[in-house]
Design a protein around this motif. Structure first.
Motif, mmCIF file in Angstrom:
data_model
loop_
_atom_site.group_PDB
_atom_site.id
_atom_site.type_symbol
_atom_site.label_atom_id
_atom_site.label_comp_id
_atom_site.label_asym_id
_atom_site.label_seq_id
_atom_site.Cartn_x
_atom_site.Cartn_y
_atom_site.Cartn_z
ATOM 1 N N GLU A 99 -7.869 -4.085 -5.035
ATOM 2 C CA GLU A 99 -8.398 -4.150 -3.560
ATOM 3 C C GLU A 99 -8.035 -2.949 -2.852
ATOM 4 O OE1 GLU A 99 -9.850 -4.894 -0.126
ATOM 5 O OE2 GLU A 99 -10.455 -5.966 -2.056
ATOM 6 N N ARG A 158 -9.812 0.609 -4.716
ATOM 7 C CA ARG A 158 -11.325 1.022 -4.528
ATOM 8 C C ARG A 158 -11.511 1.614 -3.301
ATOM 9 N NH1 ARG A 158 -13.876 -2.758 -1.039
ATOM 10 N NH2 ARG A 158 -12.855 -4.203 -0.010
ATOM 11 N N HIS A 159 -10.629 2.182 -2.421
ATOM 12 C CA HIS A 159 -10.897 2.752 -1.416
ATOM 13 C C HIS A 159 -10.455 4.312 -1.346
ATOM 14 C CE1 HIS A 159 -11.940 -0.733 1.437
ATOM 15 N NE2 HIS A 159 -10.931 -1.306 0.679
ATOM 16 N N GLU A 163 0.891 -1.164 -0.043
ATOM 17 C CA GLU A 163 -0.069 -0.174 0.034
ATOM 18 C C GLU A 163 0.853 1.208 -0.059
ATOM 19 O OE1 GLU A 163 0.264 -1.326 4.419
ATOM 20 O OE2 GLU A 163 0.065 -2.130 2.341
ATOM 21 N N THR A 199 -15.658 2.542 -8.753
ATOM 22 C CA THR A 199 -15.751 1.421 -8.219
ATOM 23 C C THR A 199 -17.202 0.817 -8.972
ATOM 24 O OG1 THR A 199 -16.765 2.309 -6.498
ATOM 25 C CG2 THR A 199 -14.478 1.824 -6.192
ATOM 26 N N SER A 212 -5.544 -7.753 -9.222
ATOM 27 C CA SER A 212 -6.419 -8.136 -8.081
ATOM 28 C C SER A 212 -5.831 -7.127 -6.740
ATOM 29 C CB SER A 212 -6.683 -9.271 -7.681
ATOM 30 O OG SER A 212 -5.318 -9.998 -7.331
ATOM 31 N N ASP A 213 -4.660 -6.996 -6.513
ATOM 32 C CA ASP A 213 -4.084 -6.097 -5.444
ATOM 33 C C ASP A 213 -4.318 -5.004 -5.594
ATOM 34 O OD1 ASP A 213 -3.439 -8.772 -4.105
ATOM 35 O OD2 ASP A 213 -1.100 -8.718 -4.727
#
Length: 316
Positions: free
Chosen positions: A284, A287-288, A249, A296, A280-281
């Motif tokens: 994940e 999306r925040h 992150e 999203t 995919s990471d």
């Protein structure tokens, strides 16, 4: 005002409105503003009528959560339709921040998202590199009523600055989504809060939620840009994304921030990071990100956004 933000010149004068919402806001007392204040009547001439906005604000106090959500959605359409900040948005900010500070309110996240979006010009453009970190824009922007959106956003940012203390308190909220969105809002504040750098860095040191950590990295870079410290921000974010031992992150936050601080070509090492991290990471975590929250809801929206970040950047 950060370097590169739009300032009207002689060619812009014929297009500027006679009414300046920044002057209106400067004359209002601190704290919540009554929509019945006669000084606000001029807002009826620009965008949604105050009666519609008042009804939506009143709906936020309904006992039925479904009715509250409908009211919040209606409010968003009236003051931030398609990412364009309406002239009336600024006078709602004090009330909205206090609603978000109420732990009993069911849609605190939606309210903070709305305030943060109001504090950014032409919000839908943020999905394109290098626009994400620009609260203001280098070009004039007009809302759906034809009003100068740059001025509306400046007025919102002044209101955010007035309530900076409330937002700083929200940085310590129990809900990670609230913490991240409070930072998203805070970095738009005018006047720019230089001490916010230390506050956000201290948060980053102790934050346990990966998505919030990514948000904090991007917010720190945006704050540096507002302080005209882009070279320092580029150096710091490059150190983050190039550190193979750093958490994902942090690296992705550094990469996103770096890409939106500059129009420079993407270095091969950063291209390799893009190729190595599973999509995919990326999705994940992405999306925040409140800067691109609407993506999203689109099929493949976040994947396309991430790939687009590595395209050639343009500021026109």
């Amino acid at each position: 005002m950060a370097q590169g933000d739009w300032v009207p010149d002689e060619a812009d004068q014929p297009w500027l409105p006679d009414f300046d919402v920044r002057t209106l806001v400067a004359g209002l007392p601190h704290g919540p503003v009554s929509l019945d204040d006669p000084r606000l009547a001029v807002l009826n001439d620009h965008g949604a009528p105050l009666a519609e906005i008042r009804a939506a604000m009143q709906g936020l106090g309904d006992d039925d959560p479904t009715a509250v959500w409908k009211a919040l959605t209606a409010l968003g359409w009236r003051v931030c339709s398609d990412g364009n900040t309406a002239v009336s948005g600024a006078v709602l900010v004090p009330s909205l921040i206090r609603i978000a500070a109420d732990r009993a309110f069911a849609y605190r996240i939606g309210v903070l998202q709305l305030v943060g979006d109001l504090a950014r010009t032409d919000g839908l453009r943020m999905e394109m590199r290098p626009w994400m970190l620009r609260a203001a824009q280098p070009v004039p922007v007009y809302d759906h009523s034809g009003y100068q959106e740059n001025w509306s956003v400046d007025a919102v940012r002044v209101m955010v600055g007035r309530d900076a203390r409330l937002l700083i308190d929200l940085l310590g909220d129990d809900d990670p989504a609230v913490r991240g969105l409070a930072a998203y809002v805070l970095v738009t504040a005018l006047p720019v809060i230089e001490e916010l750098t230390g506050t956000l860095r201290s948060m980053l040191d102790v934050e346990g939620d990966p998505a919030v950590r990514m948000i904090l990295v991007i917010c720190l870079a945006q704050h540096d840009r507002e302080l005209d410290r882009v070279p320092e921000a580029l150096e710091w974010t490059q150190a983050l994304w190039s550190d193979a031992e750093a958490p994902l992150e942090i690296r992705l936050g550094g990469a996103t921030a770096w890409l939106n601080l500059t129009t420079a070509a993407v270095p091969p090492q950063l291209q390799r990071l893009r190729d190595e991290v599973p999509m995919s990471d990326v999705i994940e975590l992405a999306r925040h990100l409140p800067w691109i929250s609407w993506l999203t809801d689109e099929t493949g929206g976040l994947e396309a956004w991430w790939r687009r970040q590595f395209d050639e950047a343009r500021l026109d």
